[in-house]
Design a protein around this motif. Structure first.
Motif, PDB file in Angstrom:
ATOM      1  N   CYS A  63       8.356 -13.582  33.732  1.00 37.74           N
ATOM      2  CA  CYS A  63       7.639 -13.504  35.015  1.00 37.74           C
ATOM      3  C   CYS A  63       8.605 -13.384  36.186  1.00 37.74           C
ATOM      4  O   CYS A  63       8.351 -12.638  37.135  1.00 37.74           O
ATOM      5  CB  CYS A  63       6.759 -14.731  35.208  1.00 37.74           C
ATOM      6  SG  CYS A  63       5.251 -14.711  34.244  1.00 37.74           S
ATOM      7  N   ALA A  64       9.711 -14.098  36.115  1.00 39.20           N
ATOM      8  CA  ALA A  64      10.684 -14.052  37.204  1.00 39.20           C
ATOM      9  C   ALA A  64      11.389 -12.697  37.252  1.00 39.20           C
ATOM     10  O   ALA A  64      11.616 -12.144  38.331  1.00 39.20           O
ATOM     11  CB  ALA A  64      11.705 -15.171  37.050  1.00 39.20           C
ATOM     12  N   VAL A  65      11.724 -12.146  36.081  1.00 36.96           N
ATOM     13  CA  VAL A  65      12.407 -10.854  36.044  1.00 36.96           C
ATOM     14  C   VAL A  65      11.479  -9.738  36.529  1.00 36.96           C
ATOM     15  O   VAL A  65      11.891  -8.858  37.276  1.00 36.96           O
ATOM     16  CB  VAL A  65      12.924 -10.569  34.610  1.00 36.96           C
ATOM     17  CG1 VAL A  65      13.357  -9.120  34.452  1.00 36.96           C
ATOM     18  CG2 VAL A  65      14.064 -11.509  34.270  1.00 36.96           C
ATOM     19  N   ARG A  66      10.215  -9.791  36.125  1.00 33.33           N
ATOM     20  CA  ARG A  66       9.253  -8.768  36.553  1.00 33.33           C
ATOM     21  C   ARG A  66       8.692  -9.043  37.937  1.00 33.33           C
ATOM     22  O   ARG A  66       7.822  -8.321  38.411  1.00 33.33           O
ATOM     23  CB  ARG A  66       8.098  -8.678  35.554  1.00 33.33           C
ATOM     24  CG  ARG A  66       8.510  -8.131  34.224  1.00 33.33           C
ATOM     25  CD  ARG A  66       7.321  -7.992  33.335  1.00 33.33           C
ATOM     26  NE  ARG A  66       7.702  -7.460  32.042  1.00 33.33           N
ATOM     27  CZ  ARG A  66       6.871  -7.337  31.027  1.00 33.33           C
ATOM     28  NH1 ARG A  66       5.607  -7.713  31.158  1.00 33.33           N
ATOM     29  NH2 ARG A  66       7.279  -6.855  29.891  1.00 33.33           N
ATOM     30  N   GLN A  67       9.139 -10.103  38.547  1.00 33.46           N
ATOM     31  CA  GLN A  67       8.722 -10.525  39.886  1.00 33.46           C
ATOM     32  C   GLN A  67       7.222 -10.754  39.968  1.00 33.46           C
ATOM     33  O   GLN A  67       6.576 -10.456  40.968  1.00 33.46           O
ATOM     34  CB  GLN A  67       9.174  -9.520  40.931  1.00 33.46           C
ATOM     35  CG  GLN A  67      10.670  -9.420  41.024  1.00 33.46           C
ATOM     36  CD  GLN A  67      11.122  -8.405  42.026  1.00 33.46           C
ATOM     37  OE1 GLN A  67      10.343  -7.620  42.521  1.00 33.46           O
ATOM     38  NE2 GLN A  67      12.405  -8.417  42.319  1.00 33.46           N
ATOM     39  N   ARG A  68       6.651 -11.318  38.883  1.00 31.23           N
ATOM     40  CA  ARG A  68       5.235 -11.684  38.883  1.00 31.23           C
ATOM     41  C   ARG A  68       5.057 -13.116  39.374  1.00 31.23           C
ATOM     42  O   ARG A  68       3.950 -13.501  39.733  1.00 31.23           O
ATOM     43  CB  ARG A  68       4.659 -11.536  37.485  1.00 31.23           C
ATOM     44  CG  ARG A  68       4.601 -10.095  37.043  1.00 31.23           C
ATOM     45  CD  ARG A  68       3.959  -9.952  35.713  1.00 31.23           C
ATOM     46  NE  ARG A  68       2.553 -10.295  35.822  1.00 31.23           N
ATOM     47  CZ  ARG A  68       1.795 -10.635  34.799  1.00 31.23           C
ATOM     48  NH1 ARG A  68       2.306 -10.670  33.594  1.00 31.23           N
ATOM     49  NH2 ARG A  68       0.535 -10.929  34.955  1.00 31.23           N
ATOM     50  N   ARG A  70       5.206 -15.224  42.063  1.00 28.93           N
ATOM     51  CA  ARG A  70       5.323 -15.072  43.514  1.00 28.93           C
ATOM     52  C   ARG A  70       5.308 -16.393  44.276  1.00 28.93           C
ATOM     53  O   ARG A  70       5.700 -16.435  45.424  1.00 28.93           O
ATOM     54  CB  ARG A  70       4.200 -14.180  44.016  1.00 28.93           C
ATOM     55  CG  ARG A  70       4.343 -12.772  43.506  1.00 28.93           C
ATOM     56  CD  ARG A  70       3.342 -11.850  44.151  1.00 28.93           C
ATOM     57  NE  ARG A  70       3.514 -10.514  43.642  1.00 28.93           N
ATOM     58  CZ  ARG A  70       2.753  -9.968  42.722  1.00 28.93           C
ATOM     59  NH1 ARG A  70       1.746 -10.655  42.225  1.00 28.93           N
ATOM     60  NH2 ARG A  70       2.963  -8.752  42.295  1.00 28.93           N
ATOM     61  N   TRP A  72       6.148 -20.674  44.581  1.00 33.10           N
ATOM     62  CA  TRP A  72       7.221 -21.571  44.166  1.00 33.10           C
ATOM     63  C   TRP A  72       6.774 -22.517  43.062  1.00 33.10           C
ATOM     64  O   TRP A  72       7.603 -23.040  42.321  1.00 33.10           O
ATOM     65  CB  TRP A  72       7.809 -22.309  45.352  1.00 33.10           C
ATOM     66  CG  TRP A  72       6.910 -23.325  45.985  1.00 33.10           C
ATOM     67  CD1 TRP A  72       6.001 -23.104  46.969  1.00 33.10           C
ATOM     68  CD2 TRP A  72       6.827 -24.709  45.678  1.00 33.10           C
ATOM     69  NE1 TRP A  72       5.364 -24.264  47.286  1.00 33.10           N
ATOM     70  CE2 TRP A  72       5.852 -25.271  46.516  1.00 33.10           C
ATOM     71  CE3 TRP A  72       7.490 -25.534  44.781  1.00 33.10           C
ATOM     72  CZ2 TRP A  72       5.515 -26.605  46.473  1.00 33.10           C
ATOM     73  CZ3 TRP A  72       7.158 -26.865  44.736  1.00 33.10           C
ATOM     74  CH2 TRP A  72       6.184 -27.393  45.569  1.00 33.10           C
ATOM     75  N   ASN A  75       7.617 -20.737  39.849  1.00 37.68           N
ATOM     76  CA  ASN A  75       9.070 -20.773  39.677  1.00 37.68           C
ATOM     77  C   ASN A  75       9.549 -22.164  39.285  1.00 37.68           C
ATOM     78  O   ASN A  75      10.483 -22.304  38.501  1.00 37.68           O
ATOM     79  CB  ASN A  75       9.769 -20.316  40.961  1.00 37.68           C
ATOM     80  CG  ASN A  75       9.571 -18.845  41.215  1.00 37.68           C
ATOM     81  OD1 ASN A  75       9.425 -18.060  40.282  1.00 37.68           O
ATOM     82  ND2 ASN A  75       9.563 -18.463  42.480  1.00 37.68           N
TER      83      ASN A  75
END
Length: 139
Positions: A63-68, A70, A72, A75
């Motif tokens: 999710c972090a690599v594909r920027q899904r 969004r 915090w 994250n």
């Protein structure tokens, strides 16, 4: 993102059982007794929680690599899962790579107990995942 949420819920529930078992013993006697319930309350949740943490770490990283991821809270859940897996790997390497007896593996539940605190904070902030309006209308 639902995989991260589901894996986080299961791993946090496993950790909650471990905290409920360990904290009163640590407060009262300073030691966690390896008695008849140790396997049920510490070993079994570790065997369930660590694979869930690995799945959560993979899902969170994707999710972090594909920027899904969004917000915090997502994250934070991903960071906690990665921290849990990193601590578990460090404990296993410490127990197996150096001249040790293997008793160091008894510290393995600690990785789950520490890393999942961050995941629990992320879960509390994120809440329950919502279905998109179009999916709700069709069901």
């Amino acid at each position: 993102m639902r995989t991260l949420w589901a894996a986080s819920v299961v791993s946090v529930l496993c950790t909650a059982a471990m905290w409920v078992f360990a904290v009163p013993q640590l407060v009262l006697s300073g030691v966690v007794d390896v008695g008849p319930y140790f396997g049920l309350m510490m070993v079994l949740p570790t065997l369930i929680g660590l694979p869930c943490a690995v799945a959560g770490a993979l899902a969170g990283t994707i999710c972090a690599v594909r920027q899904r991821a969004r917000n915090w809270a997502t994250n934070l859940m991903a960071l906690g899962q990665v921290t849990t897996v990193a601590l578990a790997v460090a404990i296993v390497v410490w127990a197996l790579a150096f001249a040790s007896t293997g008793w160091e593996l008894i510290a393995l539940p600690t990785s789950l107990m520490i890393g999942q605190i961050v995941v629990a904070v992320g879960l509390i902030k994120a809440g329950r995942p919502r279905m998109p309006r179009a999916v709700r209308a069709s069901s």
